[in-house]
Design a protein around this motif. Structure first.
Motif, PDB file in Angstrom:
ATOM      1  N   VAL A   9      -3.703 -46.370  -9.225  1.00  0.00           N
ATOM      2  CA  VAL A   9      -4.517 -45.320  -8.603  1.00  0.00           C
ATOM      3  C   VAL A   9      -5.970 -45.773  -8.516  1.00  0.00           C
ATOM      4  CG1 VAL A   9      -5.422 -42.978  -8.956  1.00  0.00           C
ATOM      5  CG2 VAL A   9      -2.988 -43.414  -9.216  1.00  0.00           C
ATOM      6  N   LYS A  10      -6.465 -46.406  -9.600  1.00  0.00           N
ATOM      7  CA  LYS A  10      -7.860 -46.879  -9.586  1.00  0.00           C
ATOM      8  C   LYS A  10      -8.055 -47.915  -8.485  1.00  0.00           C
ATOM      9  CE  LYS A  10      -9.058 -46.132 -14.402  1.00  0.00           C
ATOM     10  NZ  LYS A  10      -8.957 -46.740 -15.706  1.00  0.00           N
ATOM     11  N   ALA A  11      -7.076 -48.841  -8.338  1.00  0.00           N
ATOM     12  CA  ALA A  11      -7.187 -49.886  -7.309  1.00  0.00           C
ATOM     13  C   ALA A  11      -7.210 -49.261  -5.916  1.00  0.00           C
ATOM     14  CB  ALA A  11      -6.025 -50.862  -7.436  1.00  0.00           C
ATOM     15  N   GLN A  43     -13.201 -46.419  -1.583  1.00  0.00           N
ATOM     16  CA  GLN A  43     -14.648 -46.362  -1.852  1.00  0.00           C
ATOM     17  C   GLN A  43     -15.360 -47.545  -1.187  1.00  0.00           C
ATOM     18  OE1 GLN A  43     -16.427 -44.220  -4.185  1.00  0.00           O
ATOM     19  NE2 GLN A  43     -18.333 -45.353  -3.908  1.00  0.00           N
ATOM     20  N   GLU A  44     -14.752 -48.759  -1.330  1.00  0.00           N
ATOM     21  CA  GLU A  44     -15.378 -49.961  -0.762  1.00  0.00           C
ATOM     22  C   GLU A  44     -15.401 -49.937   0.762  1.00  0.00           C
ATOM     23  OE1 GLU A  44     -13.312 -53.219  -2.568  1.00  0.00           O
ATOM     24  OE2 GLU A  44     -14.079 -52.602  -4.542  1.00  0.00           O
ATOM     25  N   SER A  45     -14.425 -49.250   1.363  1.00  0.00           N
ATOM     26  CA  SER A  45     -14.397 -49.191   2.832  1.00  0.00           C
ATOM     27  C   SER A  45     -15.538 -48.315   3.348  1.00  0.00           C
ATOM     28  CB  SER A  45     -13.068 -48.619   3.313  1.00  0.00           C
ATOM     29  OG  SER A  45     -13.045 -47.220   3.083  1.00  0.00           O
ATOM     30  N   GLY A  46     -16.139 -47.536   2.454  1.00  0.00           N
ATOM     31  CA  GLY A  46     -17.263 -46.685   2.837  1.00  0.00           C
ATOM     32  C   GLY A  46     -16.796 -45.389   3.502  1.00  0.00           C
TER      33      GLY A  46
END
Ligand SMILES: Nc1ncnc2c1ncn2[C@@H]1O[C@H](COP(=O)(O)OP(=O)(O)OP(=O)(O)O)[C@@H](O)[C@H]1O
Ligand SMILES: [Mg+2]
Length: 263
Positions: free
Chosen positions: A138-140, A146-149
């Motif tokens: 789930v964290k991954a 999040q990183e995709s913005g």
């Protein structure tokens, strides 16, 4: 016949009648009980059958993904690498600056595509799924979003409960579909995901701050929400989706200890 004999006769008839009625009631009661047990067994078999079917689908989906991933890695990326080498060589050998510039652009596009395909191939052939626990998966997943913005992710995943691969994959798929829906339909700027253990089982809460929708009135050709509910019900969990226009959407799932290890 004397009075006593008549009384004895009536008493005997009453006893026989009473025995007959009791026997009849017991028979009906037993019959109903057996019918209920039979219905329950039938439902259990159907449920197990559906679960087996989903399990097979999941396994074949995993196999197909592995196959496509390996093909991309072993065939397409090899050919693109060759194309990249050729174009770089031509770029190096060519003396016309106009053509050299264009060749440089072609090289850059090929290299970008290569990097994307390698990423895709790695994701598809990912076998970490079997080894990682739900919290790590789930964290991954949330880090990727999040990183995709696309959205701010608030994650709290402290559960390290042992669970079957079926339960793990079903819960993860449900969380992924919720995230997809929030990104696709809700225009949400924040998503919260929490996984927690209680004495009775695993609880999952996920919510977005998007525009929400009317759960009862929503008419859609999509199958995402249906699948989410079906998956959780199949593994014996409780599912509660709440939403209303303007209030965001939230989902609570609870899976009791007795269901966590079911295959
Ligand atoms: N988080 C959400 N915020 C706002 N609306 C939502 C949200 N989740 C679902 N919906 C609404 O419910 C509908 C049904 O969702 P569902 O996931 O079943 O289908 P879909 O996303 O449209 O298609 P599919 O999942 O099959 O690709 C959506 O079309 C959307 O209108
Ligand atoms: Mg959907």
């Amino acid at each position: 016949m004397g009075k006593t004999e008549i009384s004895i006769f009536i008493l005997l008839v009453s006893i026989i009648l009473l025995l007959f009625i009791s026997g009849f009631i017991i028979f009906i009661f037993q019959y109903r009980k057996r019918k209920i047990i039979h219905e329950k067994e039938k439902q259990d078999i159907e449920k197990q059958h559906k679960l087996d079917l989903l399990h097979t689908q999941l396994a074949s989906q995993q196999q197909t993904m592995q196959f496509i991933g390996s093909e991309i890695h072993d065939s397409v990326t090899q050919k693109l690498t060759l194309a990249s080498i050729y174009s770089q060589k031509m770029e190096f050998e060519n003396i016309d600056p106009a053509i050299t510039g264009r060749l440089g652009k072609i090289s850059a596009i090929i290299n970008d595509s290569l990097a994307e395909l390698r990423d895709l191939s790695r994701t598809l052939t990912d076998t970490r799924f079997q080894d990682m626990d739900l919290a790590a998966l789930v964290k991954a997943e949330c880090s990727r979003v999040q990183e995709s913005g696309a959205c701010r992710m608030v994650v709290q995943a402290d559960s390290h409960r042992e669970m079957s691969v079926t339960v793990k994959s079903f819960v993860l798929r449900v969380i992924q579909e919720f995230i997809q829906n929030s990104l696709k339909h809700a225009a949400a700027s924040q998503l919260s995901v929490s996984l927690g253990d209680t004495d009775e089982g695993l609880s999952v809460a996920i919510s977005d701050n998007g525009k929400g929708f009317s759960v009862q009135e929503s008419v859609s050709t999509g199958i995402g929400l249906q699948n989410m509910k079906r998956r959780i019900q199949l593994i014996g969990g409780a599912y509660d989706l709440q939403s209303a226009p303007g209030t965001g959407t939230s989902l609570r799932i609870f899976i009791g200890n007795q269901h966590l290890l079911s295959e």
